[in-house]
Design a protein around this motif. Sequence first.
Motif, short mmCIF file in Angstrom:
data_model
loop_
_atom_site.label_atom_id
_atom_site.label_comp_id
_atom_site.label_asym_id
_atom_site.label_seq_id
_atom_site.Cartn_x
_atom_site.Cartn_y
_atom_site.Cartn_z
N LEU A 194 -14.66 77.45 3.14
CA LEU A 194 -13.69 76.80 4.07
C LEU A 194 -12.18 77.35 3.39
O LEU A 194 -12.09 77.19 2.12
N PRO A 195 -11.07 77.18 4.04
CA PRO A 195 -9.94 77.33 3.67
C PRO A 195 -9.59 76.01 2.98
O PRO A 195 -9.91 74.87 3.65
N PRO A 196 -8.74 75.85 2.01
CA PRO A 196 -8.58 74.71 1.24
C PRO A 196 -7.91 73.60 2.35
O PRO A 196 -8.06 72.50 2.04
N GLU A 197 -7.24 74.12 3.21
CA GLU A 197 -6.36 73.11 4.00
C GLU A 197 -7.39 72.24 4.94
O GLU A 197 -7.01 71.08 5.17
N GLY A 226 -5.49 75.73 -4.95
CA GLY A 226 -6.66 75.26 -4.30
C GLY A 226 -6.62 73.98 -3.49
O GLY A 226 -5.60 73.76 -2.84
N LEU A 227 -7.80 73.20 -3.80
CA LEU A 227 -7.78 72.01 -2.93
C LEU A 227 -6.77 71.12 -3.41
O LEU A 227 -6.26 70.23 -2.03
N PRO A 256 -16.30 67.91 -0.71
CA PRO A 256 -15.16 68.68 0.12
C PRO A 256 -15.91 69.90 1.03
O PRO A 256 -15.07 70.62 1.35
N GLY A 257 -16.96 70.16 0.83
CA GLY A 257 -17.73 71.42 1.36
C GLY A 257 -17.44 72.51 0.24
O GLY A 257 -16.89 72.48 -0.87
N ALA A 258 -18.04 73.95 0.83
CA ALA A 258 -17.54 75.05 -0.20
C ALA A 258 -16.25 75.76 0.17
O ALA A 258 -16.02 75.90 1.47
N VAL A 259 -15.27 75.62 -0.92
CA VAL A 259 -14.11 75.96 -0.55
C VAL A 259 -13.55 77.09 -0.97
O VAL A 259 -14.02 77.40 -2.40
N ASN A 260 -12.72 77.98 -0.30
CA ASN A 260 -12.15 79.35 -1.05
C ASN A 260 -11.07 79.06 -1.85
O ASN A 260 -10.16 79.08 -1.70
N THR A 261 -11.68 79.05 -3.27
CA THR A 261 -10.60 78.60 -4.13
C THR A 261 -11.21 79.50 -5.44
O THR A 261 -11.90 80.30 -5.39
N GLU A 262 -10.14 79.33 -6.51
CA GLU A 262 -10.48 79.90 -7.87
C GLU A 262 -11.84 79.47 -8.48
O GLU A 262 -12.51 80.31 -9.01
N MET A 263 -12.21 78.29 -8.18
CA MET A 263 -13.43 77.69 -8.67
C MET A 263 -14.71 78.50 -8.10
O MET A 263 -15.75 78.95 -8.63
N GLN A 264 -14.88 78.90 -6.77
CA GLN A 264 -15.67 79.77 -6.29
C GLN A 264 -15.77 81.33 -6.82
O GLN A 264 -16.67 81.94 -6.91
N ARG A 265 -14.51 81.65 -7.22
CA ARG A 265 -14.42 82.91 -7.83
C ARG A 265 -14.98 83.04 -9.28
O ARG A 265 -15.69 84.05 -9.57
#
Length: 254
Positions: free
Chosen positions: A216-219, A14-15, A179-188
């Motif tokens: 957002l992409p984590p990058e 993730g992030l 960090p905004g809303a990021v496409n990671t495991e946490m969002q899953r």
Amino acid sequence: MSKPTVIITGASRGLGLAAARFVAVRANVALMARSAAELAEAARLIGAEGGTAVPVPGNVTKREDCARVVEKTLAEYGRIDALINNAGTIEPIAPIAAADAAAWQKNWAVNLLGPLQLTQAALPHLRARRGRVINVSSGAAEYGLPGWGAYCAAKGALNQLTRVLAAEEPLVTAVAVRPGAVNTEMQRVIREQGATGMAPDVYKRFVRKYEDGQLLPPEKPGAALAALALYAPPEWSGEFVAWDEERVQALLGD
Ligand SMILES: NC(=O)c1ccc[n+]([C@@H]2O[C@H](COP(=O)([O-])OP(=O)(O)OC[C@H]3O[C@@H](n4cnc5c(N)ncnc54)[C@H](OP(=O)(O)O)[C@@H]3O)[C@@H](O)[C@H]2O)c1
């Protein structure tokens, strides 16, 4: 002269992993998370990209693990210039009416006491380097999101921890980051568990963000976290900044 060194928690995915890869372009990185195998893979990836990383498996809720990552980082690289306190958890997702105090304590142990313990362990070394503490917070620090009581309270307290640290430690620059809303495991996890614990309209908003490709992409925020760890100016100490603010993006340079 030796390279700067940054400790990053939650660096296995993730992030945290994204931030570590950006930091590693300019600094040594020490990576902390509980899963040893994922952390070793993250270190291997950074090495393959030309960086220098040491994986130190550990749990931020354990004081001895926080002390160990500091010791190991000093043994490897001889200095600590910044921490990125990024390890975090959203759980439990449940309304206050059904809250389980023990589950809240577990959340705070990771989201609030983890950053406290690691900061405490690293402080003498951070002071010596005029270093930085970057606390990964959330918009949830300032909004009351139904079902996210434990997380909102922890992140709000993390912002306060950042302000108090700034007031107490003039040699250290402490910044909290949204960090905004990021496409990671946490969002899953939010999509998986939020249907029951969250207000239906808020839950649907999060699912829609994912389905519409708006996370957002984590990058993107990861690069901002890296830039803050390396360059945040002392006059920002105590502030809660957003990853996409113009002045934060300006730190990224070319
Ligand atoms: N994703 C978002 O939309 C979003 C929005 C706002 C803020 N944030 C914040 O961004 C940070 C990173 O979240 P993410 O979205 O990247 O989540 P993620 O994909 O779930 O990653 C969490 C990371 O933290 C580690 N971790 C969890 N508990 C830990 C513990 N007790 N000790 C050490 N490491 C631990 C995990 O590894 P192990 O499980 O192996 O320990 C993992 O590396 C969190 O602080 C989160 O609150 C995220």
